[in-house]
Motif scaffolding. Structure first.
Motif, PDB file in Angstrom:
ATOM      1  N   THR A  66      -5.234  -3.834  17.365  1.00 47.51           N
ATOM      2  CA  THR A  66      -5.981  -4.474  18.448  1.00 47.51           C
ATOM      3  C   THR A  66      -5.025  -4.958  19.519  1.00 47.51           C
ATOM      4  OG1 THR A  66      -7.744  -5.171  16.942  1.00 47.51           O
ATOM      5  CG2 THR A  66      -7.552  -6.363  19.026  1.00 47.51           C
ATOM      6  N   ILE A  67      -3.964  -5.631  19.102  1.00 40.91           N
ATOM      7  CA  ILE A  67      -2.982  -6.160  20.048  1.00 40.91           C
ATOM      8  C   ILE A  67      -2.268  -5.035  20.786  1.00 40.91           C
ATOM      9  CG2 ILE A  67      -0.805  -7.436  20.192  1.00 40.91           C
ATOM     10  CD1 ILE A  67      -1.852  -9.138  17.858  1.00 40.91           C
ATOM     11  N   LEU A  70      -5.031  -3.173  23.254  1.00 39.34           N
ATOM     12  CA  LEU A  70      -5.966  -3.890  24.123  1.00 39.34           C
ATOM     13  C   LEU A  70      -5.769  -3.576  25.602  1.00 39.34           C
ATOM     14  CD1 LEU A  70      -6.459  -7.512  22.737  1.00 39.34           C
ATOM     15  CD2 LEU A  70      -8.251  -5.986  23.574  1.00 39.34           C
ATOM     16  N   ALA A 123      -8.402  -0.884  15.901  1.00 42.33           N
ATOM     17  CA  ALA A 123      -8.226  -0.002  17.056  1.00 42.33           C
ATOM     18  C   ALA A 123      -9.536   0.160  17.819  1.00 42.33           C
ATOM     19  CB  ALA A 123      -7.694   1.349  16.598  1.00 42.33           C
ATOM     20  N   TYR A 125     -11.983  -1.958  18.010  1.00 40.77           N
ATOM     21  CA  TYR A 125     -12.277  -3.217  18.702  1.00 40.77           C
ATOM     22  C   TYR A 125     -11.456  -3.343  19.982  1.00 40.77           C
ATOM     23  CZ  TYR A 125     -12.827  -8.194  19.583  1.00 40.77           C
ATOM     24  OH  TYR A 125     -13.091  -9.413  20.179  1.00 40.77           O
ATOM     25  N   ALA A 126     -10.224  -2.844  19.980  1.00 43.09           N
ATOM     26  CA  ALA A 126      -9.357  -2.956  21.158  1.00 43.09           C
ATOM     27  C   ALA A 126      -9.964  -2.263  22.370  1.00 43.09           C
ATOM     28  CB  ALA A 126      -7.984  -2.358  20.850  1.00 43.09           C
ATOM     29  N   SER A 129     -13.897  -4.346  23.136  1.00 46.22           N
ATOM     30  CA  SER A 129     -14.034  -5.722  23.609  1.00 46.22           C
ATOM     31  C   SER A 129     -13.900  -5.876  25.126  1.00 46.22           C
ATOM     32  CB  SER A 129     -13.016  -6.621  22.894  1.00 46.22           C
ATOM     33  OG  SER A 129     -13.170  -7.963  23.293  1.00 46.22           O
ATOM     34  N   ALA A 359      -8.584  -8.272  28.857  1.00 46.93           N
ATOM     35  CA  ALA A 359      -7.682  -7.682  27.874  1.00 46.93           C
ATOM     36  C   ALA A 359      -6.404  -8.501  27.745  1.00 46.93           C
ATOM     37  CB  ALA A 359      -7.355  -6.237  28.255  1.00 46.93           C
ATOM     38  N   GLU A 362      -7.322 -11.587  25.755  1.00 44.07           N
ATOM     39  CA  GLU A 362      -7.450 -11.347  24.321  1.00 44.07           C
ATOM     40  C   GLU A 362      -6.122 -10.953  23.691  1.00 44.07           C
ATOM     41  OE1 GLU A 362     -10.997  -9.862  21.440  1.00 44.07           O
ATOM     42  OE2 GLU A 362     -10.936  -9.154  23.514  1.00 44.07           O
ATOM     43  N   LEU A 363      -5.321 -10.205  24.431  1.00 45.13           N
ATOM     44  CA  LEU A 363      -3.998  -9.836  23.924  1.00 45.13           C
ATOM     45  C   LEU A 363      -3.169 -11.077  23.634  1.00 45.13           C
ATOM     46  CD1 LEU A 363      -1.710  -7.763  23.381  1.00 45.13           C
ATOM     47  CD2 LEU A 363      -1.192  -7.878  25.824  1.00 45.13           C
TER      48      LEU A 363
END
Length: 431
Positions: A66-67, A70, A123, A125-126, A129, A359, A362-363
């Motif tokens: 995700t990180i 994103l 992945a 979700y990245a 979102s 992004a 969230e990151l």
């Protein structure tokens, strides 16, 4: 001959556009599966003889992609039709969760299998979102933003109540594999609904057009970073959440299931506690649909003080009713912050850069979460389970107080609905 457009909605929810209704319904469906999946994954590990550290490693494996992805997801969501990005992400998540369910149902999954397939969900979700936030922003007018964000969160949070309770019961009764299979089906249903979404305005960039010199995705990311970094209130709160989310993730994904297995009734009781969290989210959503505080970030951060309450309840080995009450209060805090945060982003961030800024938000907020969950097990071995929980609670409370030292956080005020929307600055001339 073109068919006439559908008539606008009338009645109490006349403000809710077709896209808003579809997106909210799809979120409720996917939320039902998502709420139960972490419970099922944790108990698949613990019931199979895995340790608290193993739960942390699998959770970290889900968060890490995700990180890493994103920013690509945010840039794509500002360049491509957002509903297409969401559908593709939902389909990818459905496949990864189906594979995870198959591995668990087959019996005795290895740690590397759980980590790899959990990474697939991260992945998906990245990419989902940032596009989702931008789609909600497009779906409502500024004067109805507070009501829309509250209703949207009530739908999401209501599904969490049912999903957590159902996930805990199914995990205890049928086994975690069936809960993960249900999550896959929910992703498929949500993708089918989101396929019906329509872009409300042309995207600001045409992906088929030639990029300007030094342009393309890198230019998009630079513009998003400039929007993010130029607002001190934004990056200060994201910095706060980078540590806060690591603590909360360790509590909810690692320590909570471990305490429930050792001292309470296992998956069923942890599912009930998570359902109480969802009740707090929904009840407060009703309040936030009507309450419009002027100092949006100041009020939102008062809700953040409640984030650490579940860690306190778990640290003192509170019985289930007390733990459920603590989870309820945490849900109250999450909604108070979340609605005010979305209003701040909507009124301060240009719509054409929203997904990229979201992004970066969230990151930053998730940046330390994989480390927090991976170290949760070793920290519990070093400090004891109660000591690790006390540490999370104290850090959460200190961070909630520290962010109020920033004047922009205390002073950022709600703008009138008719105030002009922010716009991206004109690009600098090049020689």
């Amino acid at each position: 001959m073109q068919s006439p457009p559908p008539p606008p909605p009338t009645g109490r929810f006349a403000w809710a556009s077709r896209n808003f209704r579809i997106q909210t319904a799809a979120t409720v469906i996917s939320g039902l599966g998502n709420a139960g999946a972490p419970i099922a994954t944790a108990f698949a590990i613990l019931d199979g003889g895995g340790s608290t550290a193993d739960v942390g490693y699998v959770t970290a494996a889900r968060l890490l992609p995700t990180i890493l992805l994103l920013m690509i997801g945010g840039a794509l969501a500002d360049r491509l039709p957002r509903h297409h990005v969401m559908v593709a992400a939902n389909l990818f998540s459905a496949v990864s969760q189906a594979a995870l369910a198959a591995v668990v149902l087959a019996g005795e999954p290895s740690l590397w299998q759980l980590m790899l397939l959990s990474a697939g969900a991260g992945a998906g979700y990245a990419f989902f979102s940032p596009a989702s936030g931008g789609m909600i922003l497009e779906s409502v007018t500024p004067e109805h933003a507070a009501r829309a964000f509250s209703v949207y969160r009530m739908g999401l949070n209501g599904s969490q109540i049912g999903g957590a309770a159902l996930g805990g019961a199914l995990t205890a009764g049928l086994g975690p594999g069936w809960v993960l299979a249900l999550d896959s089906v929910c992703f498929l249903a949500a993708a089918a609904l989101r396929f019906l979404l329509e872009p409300q305005a042309p995207q600001p960039q045409d992906p088929t057009a030639p990029a300007a010199k030094g342009g393309g995705m890198l230019r998009d990311l630079r513009e998003g970073w400039q929007e993010f970094a130029s607002r001190r209130w934004l990056w200060v709160i994201v910095l706060q959440f980078s540590v806060l989310v690591a603590c909360v993730s360790a509590v909810e994904s690692v320590y909570g299931p471990a305490v429930a297995k050792e001292r309470l009734g296992g998956a069923r009781d942890w599912g009930l506690a998570m359902a109480a969290f969802g009740v707090g989210l929904v009840v407060t959503g009703l309040l936030m649909a009507r309450w419009q505080p002027r100092r949006i970030l100041l009020v939102g951060n008062w809700g953040v003080f409640l984030f650490g309450v579940p860690a306190l309840a778990l640290a003192v080995a509170a019985p289930l009713p007390v733990l459920a009450s603590a989870m309820f209060l945490s849900g109250v805090g999450v909604t108070v912050f979340g609605v005010n945060w979305m209003i701040a982003l909507q009124q301060e961030i240009p719509a054409e850069a929203f997904s990229r800024v979201a992004a970066y938000d969230e990151l930053g907020s998730l940046s330390l979460a994989p480390l927090g969950t991976a170290l949760a097990g070793p920290a519990a071995d070093l400090l004891g389970l109660s000591g690790a929980l006390w540490s999370c609670a104290v850090v959460s409370l200190l961070l909630s107080a520290a962010v109020l030292l920033e004047p922009q956080v205390r002073r950022l005020a709600r703008r009138p609905a008719d105030a002009p929307a922010p716009a991206l600055p004109a690009p600098a001339a090049t020689g």
